[in-house]
Design a protein around this motif. Structure first.
Motif, PDB file in Angstrom:
ATOM      1  N   SER A  18     143.301  16.870 111.867  1.00  0.00           N
ATOM      2  CA  SER A  18     143.891  17.159 110.560  1.00  0.00           C
ATOM      3  C   SER A  18     144.097  18.650 110.317  1.00  0.00           C
ATOM      4  O   SER A  18     144.673  19.026 109.293  1.00  0.00           O
ATOM      5  N   ILE A  19     143.646  19.482 111.247  1.00  0.00           N
ATOM      6  CA  ILE A  19     143.820  20.932 111.054  1.00  0.00           C
ATOM      7  C   ILE A  19     145.297  21.295 110.867  1.00  0.00           C
ATOM      8  O   ILE A  19     145.648  21.987 109.904  1.00  0.00           O
ATOM      9  N   PRO A  20     146.198  20.822 111.743  1.00  0.00           N
ATOM     10  CA  PRO A  20     147.620  21.122 111.493  1.00  0.00           C
ATOM     11  C   PRO A  20     148.156  20.439 110.236  1.00  0.00           C
ATOM     12  O   PRO A  20     149.061  20.955 109.575  1.00  0.00           O
ATOM     13  N   ILE A  21     147.585  19.268 109.896  1.00  0.00           N
ATOM     14  CA  ILE A  21     148.017  18.576 108.677  1.00  0.00           C
ATOM     15  C   ILE A  21     147.666  19.412 107.451  1.00  0.00           C
ATOM     16  O   ILE A  21     148.459  19.525 106.508  1.00  0.00           O
ATOM     17  N   LEU A  22     146.481  20.021 107.470  1.00  0.00           N
ATOM     18  CA  LEU A  22     146.078  20.893 106.364  1.00  0.00           C
ATOM     19  C   LEU A  22     147.058  22.047 106.202  1.00  0.00           C
ATOM     20  O   LEU A  22     147.380  22.450 105.069  1.00  0.00           O
ATOM     21  N   LEU A  23     147.519  22.569 107.323  1.00  0.00           N
ATOM     22  CA  LEU A  23     148.487  23.672 107.282  1.00  0.00           C
ATOM     23  C   LEU A  23     149.806  23.207 106.667  1.00  0.00           C
ATOM     24  O   LEU A  23     150.374  23.885 105.794  1.00  0.00           O
ATOM     25  N   VAL A  24     150.282  22.043 107.105  1.00  0.00           N
ATOM     26  CA  VAL A  24     151.527  21.494 106.562  1.00  0.00           C
ATOM     27  C   VAL A  24     151.386  21.221 105.070  1.00  0.00           C
ATOM     28  O   VAL A  24     152.283  21.532 104.270  1.00  0.00           O
ATOM     29  N   GLU A  25     150.245  20.663 104.687  1.00  0.00           N
ATOM     30  CA  GLU A  25     149.993  20.375 103.275  1.00  0.00           C
ATOM     31  C   GLU A  25     149.973  21.668 102.455  1.00  0.00           C
ATOM     32  O   GLU A  25     150.455  21.705 101.320  1.00  0.00           O
ATOM     33  N   TRP A  26     149.416  22.713 103.020  1.00  0.00           N
ATOM     34  CA  TRP A  26     149.376  24.011 102.335  1.00  0.00           C
ATOM     35  C   TRP A  26     150.787  24.535 102.096  1.00  0.00           C
ATOM     36  O   TRP A  26     151.095  25.043 101.013  1.00  0.00           O
ATOM     37  N   ILE A  27     151.646  24.381 103.097  1.00  0.00           N
ATOM     38  CA  ILE A  27     153.036  24.832 102.973  1.00  0.00           C
ATOM     39  C   ILE A  27     153.764  24.011 101.904  1.00  0.00           C
ATOM     40  O   ILE A  27     154.492  24.553 101.061  1.00  0.00           O
ATOM     41  N   ILE A  28     153.559  22.683 101.933  1.00  0.00           N
ATOM     42  CA  ILE A  28     154.176  21.816 100.927  1.00  0.00           C
ATOM     43  C   ILE A  28     153.738  22.233  99.528  1.00  0.00           C
ATOM     44  O   ILE A  28     154.530  22.287  98.585  1.00  0.00           O
ATOM     45  N   GLY A  29     152.434  22.568  99.412  1.00  0.00           N
ATOM     46  CA  GLY A  29     151.881  22.948  98.112  1.00  0.00           C
ATOM     47  C   GLY A  29     152.499  24.203  97.540  1.00  0.00           C
ATOM     48  O   GLY A  29     152.518  24.390  96.320  1.00  0.00           O
TER      49      GLY A  29
END
Length: 246
Positions: A18-29
């Motif tokens: 989920s580390i890359p998912i967290l990054l993607v979620e941060w960008i979406i946010g």
């Protein structure tokens, strides 16, 4: 034992992957904070459902129609198992934060996801910090986020799940200060998934029942004074009713 190992693999695997998912979620946010929060909610709900499937849990849900889907609520439940969160969190229709023990904040990646999902960490040994956590939870509800708390304060390890620990009245200030509905949750049989025969995880039938919403302003004066005991009695009645169905 195989199910236990598989559950650990799923949890650890998700946290690492989920580390890359967290990054993607941060960008979406950065562009759409609400989309990020809903996305995070659905991702974790899906993971929890998968964990329950791996563990072989058969879940019966009663009274889900009692949970409002358009306003934040305060979920109040009995607490017997580490699986109580994976059992209940996938049922949350809107953004929901859980109040967890302070020690959980030290777990890498897990605490990152928890914070993103509006979970709060309660220091049970520091009254001042505990009050601060409750005040933060009040602000969360005012902003449209439901809160779930297990007011026994810790997992109940008594032999009989009907023998609950006393509910801490302070937990109910969240509803008293926001006038949000209280949703009683009775979780029956969850300790049989793992805790009752540690370290094995076995197929288990669990019943999750939601009681009718409790609106504080509609209660009698005496019940308002003892919200913890009042809500606990409702949960106890549901546990008694459902025990025969396990």
């Amino acid at each position: 034992m195989i199910r236990f190992i598989l559950c650990v693999i799923v949890v650890v695997g998700f946290l690492i992957l989920s580390i890359p998912i967290l990054l993607v979620e941060w960008i979406i946010g950065k562009f759409n904070p609400m989309a990020k929060e809903i996305s995070s909610l659905r991702i974790v709900q899906a993971v929890f459902r998968f964990i329950l499937w791996v563990a072989g849990v058969k879940l019966t849900v009663i009274g889900e129609e009692n949970v409002p889907t358009d306003v934040p609520v305060l979920y109040i439940g009995n607490h017997r198992s580490f699986f109580d969160v994976p059992l209940t969190y996938p049922r949350c229709p809107i953004r929901t934060g859980y109040i967890a023990k302070k020690e959980m904040e030290k777990v890498p990646l897990l605490s990152t996801w928890m914070k993103r999902l509006h979970c709060l960490f309660l220091d049970r040994n520091d009254l001042k910090q505990g009050l601060k956590t409750i005040l933060t939870a009040i602000e969360k509800v005012k902003s449209g986020i439901s809160i779930c708390i297990f007011p026994e304060g810790t997992r109940n390890k008594n032999e009989d799940e009907l023998d609950m620990l006393p509910f801490h009245e302070g937990s109910f200030k969240i509803a008293a200060k926001t006038n949000c509905p209280i949703i009683p949750m009775a979780i029956s049989g969850s300790a049989d998934i793992w805790e009752n025969h540690f370290p094995r995880v076995k197929k288990t039938h669990v019943i999750l029942e939601y009681g009718k919403p409790i609106y504080i302003d509609q209660l009698e004066k005496e019940d308002k004074k003892h919200l913890g005991a009042y809500t606990q009695n409702i949960i106890h009645e549901m546990l008694v009713k459902n025990k025969a169905q396990l």
